[in-house]
Design an enzyme around this catalytic site. Structure first.
Site, PDB file in Angstrom:
ATOM      1  N   HIS A 131       0.850  -1.212   0.000  1.00  0.00           N
ATOM      2  CA  HIS A 131       0.000   0.000   0.000  1.00  0.00           C
ATOM      3  C   HIS A 131       0.882   1.258   0.000  1.00  0.00           C
ATOM      4  CE1 HIS A 131      -3.789  -1.986   0.681  1.00  0.00           C
ATOM      5  NE2 HIS A 131      -3.562  -2.335   1.921  1.00  0.00           N
ATOM      6  N   SER A 161     -16.253   2.130   1.441  1.00  0.00           N
ATOM      7  CA  SER A 161     -15.744   0.780   1.640  1.00  0.00           C
ATOM      8  C   SER A 161     -14.865   0.733   2.896  1.00  0.00           C
ATOM      9  CB  SER A 161     -14.935   0.360   0.406  1.00  0.00           C
ATOM     10  OG  SER A 161     -14.436  -0.934   0.569  1.00  0.00           O
TER      11      SER A 161
END
Ligand code: A3P
Length: 321
Positions: A131, A161
Site C-alpha cells: 500500500h 468501503s
C-alpha cells in the site's frame, strides 16, 4: 537474524517517537512518515524494514493499491495471470488459499518474520503487494527493472468501503462517526493518505516511466475486464497468446476472480487471516464489490466536496472516476 530484528525495532521506535500525529479513525492516532499517514507505528516499522531490506529482481511484479481499492481482486487477477500455465481452474490455489496469503504484503514481512528476499517459493516471477506511496518505495525498487501495477478507485467508493470495513475491524480501539471520519478523509488524514497524493505519486511515475508503471482503475476493470486483463498481462511481459484466448483462458480467469466466485469460496468466507500484526476476518474483504455504492451512503454535499477535492488535487492528470 532475530538480533538484527530487535536492533532494528529499537531504532524504528526512536524514529517513530518523533513523528507527527493526527486523530485516527480506529486507532487513537495516525502517524505521519515521509508525508504519508499510517494507522499504527507498527505499519511504519514494516515500511522502514522493507525500505532497508527488500531486494527486487528484474522480473518481479509489484501490485500497489490504496486500501479498499480492490486489492483482494487484483491480487487474485495478477496471481492467476502469472501462474496460468501451472494450474487449471479445478486445481487452482485461489480455490483453497486466500489471495492475501498467495500475494504477500511487503510491508508486513517484518511482522510475519518472513525473511527477505525470497518469501515466495512459487516464483519467479514473483508477485508482491504494497500500500506504500511511491515516494516511500524502497530505493532498490526504483532502481530496478521490476514492473509496478497501480490500481486506484473512485475515492467516494473507497471512503464508504473503508468506513464499512473498519466497523467490523477487531483491531480497532476507537471509532469515529461516519461524518467525523469523512471530515478526516477529506483533510487527507486517512491510512496511506492523503489519498490524492497516493494517486498523484504513481501517476507522475507512470508518466515518467510508462514501461515500468501501469495505472489501472477498479471501475475500468469492472467495465471491460477482458481488455484490461489482457493489457495487464502484456504489461508484465506475459501476454495471452491467441491460442490461450481461443481456449477462453481470459474469461476463465475473470470468472474465477469475480466477486461472486471469490466471495462464495469457503476459504474466503470463514475464519481469520493474519496480516502482519493484524488479524482480520476473511469475509471482511468482500462487501458488495460494486461501482457507485457511495450513492447509498454519502449526501449530495459530501459527494460534491470529494469531487472538488479530486478536481483540485488531481488537476492536470487524466484522472476522472
Ligand atoms: P466494497 O466495500 O465497495 O464492496 P481491498 O481488497 O483493497 O480491501 O478492497 C475491498 C473492496 O473490493 C470491497 O469493496 C470489496 O467488496 C471489493 N472486492 C473484493 N473482491 C472483489 C472482486 N473479486 N471483484 C470486485 N470487487 C471486489
Amino acid at each position: 537474524q532475530n538480533h538484527e530484528r530487535e536492533r532494528s525495532f529499537e531504532r524504528y521506535r526512536e524514529i517513530i517517537s518523533t513523528l507527527p500525529k493526527e486523530k485516527g479513525w480506529v486507532t487513537e492516532h495516525l502517524y505521519q512518515y515521509q508525508g504519508c499517514w499510517y494507522r499504527t507505528p507498527s505499519a511504519i516499522q514494516g515500511v522502514i524494514w522493507m525500505q532497508e531490506h527488500f531486494k527486487p529482481r528484474p522480473a518481479d511484479v509489484l501490485l500497489v493499491t490504496p486500501p479498499k481499492s480492490g486489492t483482494t481482486w487484483f491480487k487474485s487477477l495478477l496471481f492467476a495471470i502469472m501462474n496460468r500455465t501451472q494450474f487449471d481452474t479445478s486445481t487452482h490455489p485461489l480455490l483453497t488459499t486466500s489471495p492475501h496469503e498467495l500475494v504477500p504484503f511487503m510491508e508486513m514481512f517484518l511482522h510475519m518474520n518472513i525473511p527477505f528476499p525470497d518469501p515466495d517459493p512459487l516464483s519467479p516471477p514473483r508477485l508482491f503487494h504494497t500500500h506504500t506511496p511511491f515516494t516511500s518505495l524502497p530505493q532498490s525498487v526504483i532502481d530496478s527493472q521490476c514492473r509496478i501495477v497501480y490500481v486506484s478507485r473512485n475515492p467516494k467508493d473507497v471512503f464508504v468501503s473503508f468506513y464499512c470495513f473498519l466497523q467490523g475491524d477487531n483491531n480497532s480501539a476507537i471509532r469515529l462517526s461516519f461524518e467525523e471520519a469523512f471530515e478526516q478523509y477529506c483533510k487527507g488524514f486517512s491510512p496511506y493518505g492523503p489519498f490524492w497524493d497516493h494517486i498523484l505519486g504513481y501517476w507522475k511515475a507512470s508518466s515518467k516511466w510508462p514501461e515500468r508503471v501501469l495505472l489501472l482503475k477498479y471501475e475500468d476493470m469492472k467495465r471491460d475486464s477482458s481488455f484490461h486483463l489482457k493489457r495487464t498481462a502484456e504489461f508484465i511481459g506475459q501476454p495471452f497468446s491467441s491460442e490461450e484466448e481461443k481456449q477462453g483462458l481470459v474469461h476463465e480467469i475473470i470468472k474465477l476472480c469475480s466477486f461472486e466466485s471469490l466471495s462464495n469460496m469457503k476459504v474466503n468466507k470463514t475464519g481469520t487471516l493474519r496480516v502482519g500484526y493484524l488479524t482480520v476476518d476473511k469475509n471482511s474483504f468482500f462487501r458488495k464489490g460494486e461501482v457507485g455504492d457511495w450513492k447509498n451512503h454519502l449526501t449530495a454535499e459530501m459527494a460534491e466536496r470529494l469531487d472538488r477535492i479530486v478536481e483540485r488535487n488531481l488537476d492536470g492528470c487524466d484522472f476522472s472516476f
